[in-house]
Design a protein around this motif. Sequence first.
Motif, mmCIF file in Angstrom:
data_model
loop_
_atom_site.group_PDB
_atom_site.id
_atom_site.type_symbol
_atom_site.label_atom_id
_atom_site.label_comp_id
_atom_site.label_asym_id
_atom_site.label_seq_id
_atom_site.Cartn_x
_atom_site.Cartn_y
_atom_site.Cartn_z
ATOM 1 N N ARG A 1 -40.722 4.173 -36.792
ATOM 2 C CA ARG A 1 -39.684 3.630 -35.879
ATOM 3 C C ARG A 1 -38.359 4.234 -36.585
ATOM 4 N N ASP A 2 -37.054 4.991 -36.052
ATOM 5 C CA ASP A 2 -35.979 5.289 -36.778
ATOM 6 C C ASP A 2 -35.056 3.900 -36.781
ATOM 7 N N PHE A 3 -34.693 2.621 -37.396
ATOM 8 C CA PHE A 3 -34.015 1.585 -37.018
ATOM 9 C C PHE A 3 -32.951 1.903 -37.516
ATOM 10 N N THR A 4 -31.771 1.645 -36.865
ATOM 11 C CA THR A 4 -30.651 1.576 -37.143
ATOM 12 C C THR A 4 -29.467 0.110 -37.268
ATOM 13 N N PHE A 5 -28.698 -0.247 -37.281
ATOM 14 C CA PHE A 5 -28.103 -0.816 -37.759
ATOM 15 C C PHE A 5 -26.675 -1.020 -36.892
ATOM 16 N N VAL A 6 -26.889 -2.104 -35.907
ATOM 17 C CA VAL A 6 -25.946 -2.603 -34.857
ATOM 18 C C VAL A 6 -24.910 -1.868 -34.382
ATOM 19 N N GLU A 7 -24.430 -2.349 -36.124
ATOM 20 C CA GLU A 7 -22.600 -1.978 -36.361
ATOM 21 C C GLU A 7 -22.623 -0.623 -36.431
ATOM 22 N N ASP A 8 -23.533 0.409 -36.951
ATOM 23 C CA ASP A 8 -23.027 2.185 -36.778
ATOM 24 C C ASP A 8 -23.871 2.315 -35.247
ATOM 25 N N THR A 9 -25.135 1.513 -34.705
ATOM 26 C CA THR A 9 -25.114 1.790 -33.125
ATOM 27 C C THR A 9 -23.364 2.246 -32.373
ATOM 28 N N CYS A 10 -22.617 1.133 -32.316
ATOM 29 C CA CYS A 10 -21.530 0.835 -31.824
ATOM 30 C C CYS A 10 -20.782 1.702 -32.163
ATOM 31 N N ARG A 11 -20.492 2.235 -33.576
ATOM 32 C CA ARG A 11 -19.692 3.400 -33.688
ATOM 33 C C ARG A 11 -20.486 4.260 -33.809
ATOM 34 N N GLY B 1 -29.700 8.002 -34.099
ATOM 35 C CA GLY B 1 -29.849 7.504 -35.566
ATOM 36 C C GLY B 1 -29.808 7.938 -36.941
ATOM 37 N N THR B 2 -31.074 7.231 -37.484
ATOM 38 C CA THR B 2 -30.358 6.981 -38.459
ATOM 39 C C THR B 2 -31.173 9.016 -39.555
ATOM 40 N N ASN B 3 -32.255 9.439 -38.701
ATOM 41 C CA ASN B 3 -32.757 10.684 -39.664
ATOM 42 C C ASN B 3 -33.364 9.947 -40.427
ATOM 43 N N THR B 4 -34.629 9.216 -39.703
ATOM 44 C CA THR B 4 -35.315 8.350 -41.293
ATOM 45 C C THR B 4 -36.059 7.458 -40.267
ATOM 46 N N ASN C 1 -29.914 13.898 -35.583
ATOM 47 C CA ASN C 1 -29.343 13.055 -35.504
ATOM 48 C C ASN C 1 -27.981 14.096 -35.778
ATOM 49 N N SER C 2 -28.554 15.334 -35.587
ATOM 50 C CA SER C 2 -27.429 16.803 -35.831
ATOM 51 C C SER C 2 -26.678 16.931 -34.764
ATOM 52 N N LEU C 3 -26.847 16.256 -33.605
ATOM 53 C CA LEU C 3 -25.851 16.537 -32.989
ATOM 54 C C LEU C 3 -24.653 16.044 -32.880
ATOM 55 N N LEU C 4 -25.245 14.319 -33.377
ATOM 56 C CA LEU C 4 -24.271 13.433 -33.461
ATOM 57 C C LEU C 4 -22.917 13.974 -33.830
ATOM 58 N N LYS C 5 -23.919 14.426 -35.656
ATOM 59 C CA LYS C 5 -22.927 14.549 -36.218
ATOM 60 C C LYS C 5 -21.822 16.268 -36.278
ATOM 61 N N GLU C 6 -22.563 16.558 -35.529
ATOM 62 C CA GLU C 6 -22.131 18.065 -35.253
ATOM 63 C C GLU C 6 -20.795 17.894 -33.912
ATOM 64 N N LEU C 7 -20.818 16.648 -33.130
ATOM 65 C CA LEU C 7 -19.710 16.675 -31.569
ATOM 66 C C LEU C 7 -18.847 15.890 -33.008
ATOM 67 N N THR C 8 -19.267 14.699 -33.811
ATOM 68 C CA THR C 8 -18.641 14.024 -33.530
ATOM 69 C C THR C 8 -17.182 13.603 -35.860
ATOM 70 N N SER C 9 -19.015 14.225 -35.896
ATOM 71 C CA SER C 9 -18.496 13.809 -37.803
ATOM 72 C C SER C 9 -18.920 12.548 -38.137
ATOM 73 N N PHE C 10 -19.899 12.085 -37.380
ATOM 74 C CA PHE C 10 -20.115 10.632 -37.679
ATOM 75 C C PHE C 10 -21.692 10.580 -37.918
ATOM 76 N N SER C 11 -22.132 9.370 -38.708
ATOM 77 C CA SER C 11 -23.470 9.322 -39.485
ATOM 78 C C SER C 11 -23.492 7.820 -39.738
ATOM 79 N N PRO C 12 -24.815 7.313 -39.864
ATOM 80 C CA PRO C 12 -24.497 5.851 -40.023
ATOM 81 C C PRO C 12 -24.697 5.669 -41.017
ATOM 82 N N ALA C 13 -24.071 4.793 -41.363
ATOM 83 C CA ALA C 13 -23.464 4.473 -42.784
ATOM 84 C C ALA C 13 -24.412 3.526 -43.615
#
Length: 325
Positions: A209-219, A238-241, A283-295
Amino acid sequence: MKVLITGADGFIGSHLTELMLSEGHEVTALSYYNSFNFWGWLEDIPHHPRLKVVSGDIRDPHFCKDLVKGQDLVFHLAALIAIPYSYHSPASYIDTNVAGTMNMCKAALENNCRRILVTSTSEVYGTAKYVPIDEKHPLQPQSPYSASKIGADAIAMSFHHSFGLPLTLVRPFNTYGPRQSARAIIPTIISQVLNNYEEISVGDITPTRDFTFVEDTCRGFLALAECEGAAGKVVNIGTNTEVSVADLIDMISKLTGKKVKYKQDESRLRPKGSEVYRLWCDNSLLKELTSFSPAVTLEQGLLKTITWFSLKENLAKYKAHLYNV
């Protein structure tokens, strides 16, 4: 803005409620109606002057229409989510996930909301045909739950194409963290380990699975809500992992300092054709649209989650000795 969050009493919804309050918004939080006047995880959020909790049910279209009045932004998260329970009661998933989503989309359209973000799930992709999984990946209904979410996604996007509803379909991969549902794999492992079980019970340990911390999902939700270019699009979070359940058990063992032995519990296994063996997010579309990526790294997120579970009052809420579908 005036923000409505359905499913605010749930895991992701309660964290999103806290985030939107911290961003200065006026939040109406929908909690599933019950005779106990119990607000789920919203009970853990201190009283806030900009928070209004409403109890109700998205299966009622008249209620939804009244609920959405005056709202600028809607985050629709309310859903039935447990995959094992969907084998027993598939009709409940159609009523809540498909019909409920239709009710919310219709209500948002009739009330001229600026935006509505409808929550999908990576489960709609089924076992990966290629990785990482982008938004063009085929949809595979491998459980009644995923079928209901595919139906909900379709009805939501039809409102965008047919009526111009300013809608974004948000597709989170496996979100985890404090307050997660007891039936999910990370709370299942942690709750048993912290209760000092000599041997923990799990299902299949081979899926990834690609596990994403809830704070990142909400952001990620917030970034998409603020992005006009995301209207009309399906976007993964997601985190791309990818990490296997077996590796996850090893990580939790090391982070808790407890030697973990495990056994496979047959009752926790999905039917063979229903198990989703591989999920890895592109998660490349998310990055492309918003510049956001999970931290938050998986190790950091697991430490935060373990710390939360380590509090007796939190651990006591999870019945580690029971397996409920």
